[in-house]
Write a protein that holds these residues in place. Structure first.
Motif, mmCIF file in Angstrom:
data_model
loop_
_atom_site.group_PDB
_atom_site.id
_atom_site.type_symbol
_atom_site.label_atom_id
_atom_site.label_comp_id
_atom_site.label_asym_id
_atom_site.label_seq_id
_atom_site.Cartn_x
_atom_site.Cartn_y
_atom_site.Cartn_z
ATOM 1 N N GLY A 120 12.919 -0.969 -0.689
ATOM 2 C CA GLY A 120 11.547 -0.941 -0.180
ATOM 3 C C GLY A 120 10.639 -1.891 -0.930
ATOM 4 N N TYR A 121 10.759 -1.907 -2.255
ATOM 5 C CA TYR A 121 9.954 -2.841 -3.059
ATOM 6 C C TYR A 121 10.329 -4.298 -2.751
ATOM 7 N N LEU A 122 11.626 -4.572 -2.593
ATOM 8 C CA LEU A 122 12.060 -5.938 -2.273
ATOM 9 C C LEU A 122 11.484 -6.398 -0.932
ATOM 10 N N LEU A 123 11.574 -5.544 0.074
ATOM 11 C CA LEU A 123 11.044 -5.907 1.391
ATOM 12 C C LEU A 123 9.527 -6.053 1.356
ATOM 13 N N ALA A 124 8.859 -5.234 0.533
ATOM 14 C CA ALA A 124 7.403 -5.360 0.400
ATOM 15 C C ALA A 124 7.042 -6.719 -0.186
ATOM 16 N N GLU A 176 6.932 13.186 -25.868
ATOM 17 C CA GLU A 176 5.564 12.753 -25.569
ATOM 18 C C GLU A 176 5.509 11.251 -25.307
ATOM 19 N N LEU A 177 6.291 10.484 -26.072
ATOM 20 C CA LEU A 177 6.354 9.042 -25.831
ATOM 21 C C LEU A 177 6.851 8.750 -24.414
ATOM 22 N N GLN A 178 7.894 9.459 -24.009
ATOM 23 C CA GLN A 178 8.455 9.241 -22.685
ATOM 24 C C GLN A 178 7.440 9.595 -21.598
ATOM 25 N N ALA A 179 6.743 10.704 -21.772
ATOM 26 C CA ALA A 179 5.747 11.116 -20.774
ATOM 27 C C ALA A 179 4.592 10.126 -20.678
ATOM 28 N N ASP A 180 4.190 9.538 -21.821
ATOM 29 C CA ASP A 180 3.072 8.587 -21.822
ATOM 30 C C ASP A 180 3.454 7.246 -21.200
ATOM 31 N N ILE A 181 4.705 6.801 -21.423
ATOM 32 C CA ILE A 181 5.147 5.495 -20.935
ATOM 33 C C ILE A 181 5.514 5.537 -19.457
ATOM 34 N N GLU A 182 5.950 6.684 -18.967
ATOM 35 C CA GLU A 182 6.533 6.799 -17.626
ATOM 36 C C GLU A 182 5.657 6.211 -16.511
ATOM 37 N N PRO A 183 4.341 6.528 -16.445
ATOM 38 C CA PRO A 183 3.538 5.975 -15.332
ATOM 39 C C PRO A 183 3.469 4.447 -15.343
ATOM 40 N N PHE A 184 3.291 3.857 -16.533
ATOM 41 C CA PHE A 184 3.228 2.393 -16.628
ATOM 42 C C PHE A 184 4.564 1.782 -16.235
ATOM 43 N N LYS A 185 5.646 2.410 -16.705
ATOM 44 C CA LYS A 185 6.988 1.905 -16.413
ATOM 45 C C LYS A 185 7.252 1.880 -14.917
ATOM 46 N N GLY A 186 6.921 2.982 -14.235
ATOM 47 C CA GLY A 186 7.197 3.063 -12.802
ATOM 48 C C GLY A 186 6.462 2.016 -11.990
ATOM 49 N N LEU A 187 5.165 1.839 -12.272
ATOM 50 C CA LEU A 187 4.366 0.874 -11.507
ATOM 51 C C LEU A 187 4.813 -0.557 -11.766
ATOM 52 N N LEU A 188 5.027 -0.912 -13.044
ATOM 53 C CA LEU A 188 5.390 -2.297 -13.370
ATOM 54 C C LEU A 188 6.808 -2.629 -12.915
ATOM 55 N N LEU A 189 7.699 -1.640 -12.925
ATOM 56 C CA LEU A 189 9.049 -1.890 -12.443
ATOM 57 C C LEU A 189 9.040 -2.131 -10.935
ATOM 58 N N ALA A 246 -0.746 -1.650 -1.144
ATOM 59 C CA ALA A 246 -0.626 -1.369 0.289
ATOM 60 C C ALA A 246 0.800 -1.636 0.778
ATOM 61 N N ALA A 247 1.385 -2.759 0.332
ATOM 62 C CA ALA A 247 2.752 -3.085 0.755
ATOM 63 C C ALA A 247 3.740 -2.031 0.260
ATOM 64 N N ALA A 248 3.555 -1.578 -0.991
ATOM 65 C CA ALA A 248 4.461 -0.570 -1.551
ATOM 66 C C ALA A 248 4.299 0.774 -0.846
ATOM 67 N N VAL A 249 3.063 1.169 -0.589
ATOM 68 C CA VAL A 249 2.796 2.474 0.034
ATOM 69 C C VAL A 249 3.373 2.535 1.455
ATOM 70 N N ILE A 250 3.405 1.399 2.142
ATOM 71 C CA ILE A 250 3.915 1.394 3.526
ATOM 72 C C ILE A 250 5.449 1.322 3.552
ATOM 73 N N LEU A 251 6.038 0.373 2.798
ATOM 74 C CA LEU A 251 7.458 0.079 2.967
ATOM 75 C C LEU A 251 8.381 0.943 2.111
ATOM 76 N N VAL A 252 7.945 1.355 0.921
ATOM 77 C CA VAL A 252 8.833 2.148 0.066
ATOM 78 C C VAL A 252 9.129 3.520 0.677
ATOM 79 N N PRO A 253 8.126 4.289 1.127
ATOM 80 C CA PRO A 253 8.452 5.565 1.784
ATOM 81 C C PRO A 253 9.302 5.385 3.042
ATOM 82 N N LEU A 254 9.072 4.277 3.765
ATOM 83 C CA LEU A 254 9.850 4.027 4.986
ATOM 84 C C LEU A 254 11.332 3.847 4.652
ATOM 85 N N CYS A 255 11.622 3.053 3.611
ATOM 86 C CA CYS A 255 13.016 2.828 3.211
ATOM 87 C C CYS A 255 13.643 4.109 2.651
#
Length: 433
Positions: free
Chosen positions: A29-33, A255-268, A10-19
């Motif tokens: 945005g992630y820092l402020l969240a 294929e490795l890059q495509a498989d890792i990308e979603p996990f990487k984005g969320l955890l980062l 919820a914090a990410a969805v609100i503040l990241v698009p705003l920033c």
């Protein structure tokens, strides 16, 4: 756990698009969240250390993906920037910050540890912002990457030196040599495994034709490499980066890059939120001039060193200025080093907390500085690196009998082409010829 996940999302969805809409970038945005939901905000979550420790895996996945995009030949061409520019940045910044620390009354050992810790920049911050702005291919983007790579390499021996700096004598020296031998052995085993084990592993998994199993295999490689490197005192991020480099020439890279990308984005994103949560605003509120003065001093010293080295390395004024702003903040390694130094008695608890808030604030200030830099550019044409590679204007999708005929005709006419093929057996068959 689900409630905590809902709070983060919820914090990410609100503040990241705003920033992003305000032009400040997703990282701020992630820092402020994190700041909003952490101990100095709404106090929805307070176990910062556990969250920070878990979210560091996002940095590991990120560097694995970066490694996948860097073939060993390209990495070798960066050796001058890595060792001369990166080494010069670490040494000069460490000496200048250590000198300032001595002037403030710190002991020689504490000043040296402080100087080295603050010389480190944030790999996750810088590379994420460069990727978000599509500037990894710029001259300053390549220099930034080279500096960050040297910093990751320099972390290993310095951590091993902490017992010696703490005055533990001969045992510390023995521990240093043991650490070095472990690191060399681990790197040799990683290179051998990358060359002779990983491709057969992915070939075996590909025979199942199950995408989720391939994703599991990709995560297993990253986690296994990170744990192995951590066991010998090596940076997990550096280990994952090397594993990515070893697979950069593999036919499974995309294929490795495509498989890792979603996990990487969320955890980062979670990592940046944890950094925001860890900011001890009590120190800032109790003595704001002191804290902000130290942050400004750190940014000024690092920016001056980076600008000078950028110009010496042949970058123009615009690129050197961008390099100075992008890499002048403190880094996540400082959290680890200052904690180890405090445990060894080199830094007292109050100084450690002060240094951590300085590093955190320097990371928080970087995105607005980037936004200011954009205003100063005044729509100038960006300067890109010149990459001398043969043009490959044709893509052949599928390399069965028909695709091979097309390939032969193009080869006769000396027209380069790229092949996309989903059947690993066909790839192996064609490679023999």
């Amino acid at each position: 756990m689900l409630l905590n996940a809902a709070v983060f999302l919820a914090a990410a969805v609100i503040l990241v698009p705003l920033c992003k809409r305000l032009g400040l970038g997703a990282v701020l945005g992630y820092l402020l969240a994190g700041l909003a939901i952490g101990p100095w905000g709404l106090r929805l979550l307070t176990d910062v250390d556990s969250i920070l420790h878990f979210s560091e895996f996002g940095v590991v996945l990120f560097l694995f993906v970066v490694g996948l995009e860097l073939q060993p030949s390209r990495l070798w061409r960066l050796r001058r920037e890595v060792f001369l520019v990166g080494g010069g940045q670490v040494f000069l910044t460490m000496m200048l910050v250590a000198g300032a620390a001595l002037a403030f009354g710190l002991s020689g050992t504490a000043a040296l540890v402080t100087g080295f810790g603050l010389a480190m920049s944030s790999t996750a911050f810088v590379l994420t912002m460069l990727a978000e702005r599509k500037e990894m291919g710029f001259r300053y983007g390549r220099l930034s990457f080279a500096i960050l790579l040297f910093q990751d390499l320099a972390v290993i021996p310095f951590l091993a030196l902490v017992p010696l700096l703490a005055g533990q004598g001969m045992s510390g020296e023995n521990e240093l040599w043991l650490s070095v031998s472990k690191v060399v052995s681990a790197l040799a085993l990683l290179v051998l495994a990358g060359r002779y084990l990983l491709r057969p592993l992915f070939r075996f998994v590909a025979t199942t034709q199950l995408s989720e199993v391939f994703t599991a295999a990709a995560l297993l490689v990253v986690i296994g490499t990170a744990l192995a490197m951590d066991a010998v005192g090596l940076s997990m991020s550096l280990g994952a980066f090397l594993a990515g480099v070893l697979l950069a020439d593999s036919e499974y890279r995309h294929e490795l890059q495509a498989d890792i990308e979603p996990f990487k984005g969320l955890l980062l994103g979670l990592f940046f939120m944890a950094v925001g949560m860890s900011a001890n605003l009590g120190l800032l509120l109790s003595d704001p001039l002191k804290v902000l003065g130290l942050v400004a001093g750190l940014l000024a010293i690092k920016a001056a060193v980076l600008y000078a080295l950028g110009r010496i390395a042949g970058a123009d004024n615009e690129s050197a200025r961008a390099l100075a702003i992008s890499t002048s903040q403190g880094g996540e390694f400082a959290f680890v080093l200052f904690g180890v130094a405090a445990g060894a008695g080199i830094l007292d608890a109050g100084l450690k907390d002060l240094l951590v808030i300085v590093v955190t604030l320097s990371m928080t200030i970087t995105p607005p500085l980037f936004a200011l830099l954009d205003r100063l550019k005044q729509d100038q044409e960006p300067v890109y690196d010149e990459i001398r590679v043969a043009a490959s204007p044709v893509i052949i999708a599928g390399f069965g009998p028909f695709g091979q005929i097309v390939g032969r005709l193009l080869r006769v006419k000396k027209i380069a082409f790229t092949v996309l093929e989903r059947d690993w057996q066909q790839v192996d068959f064609v490679r023999r010829f």
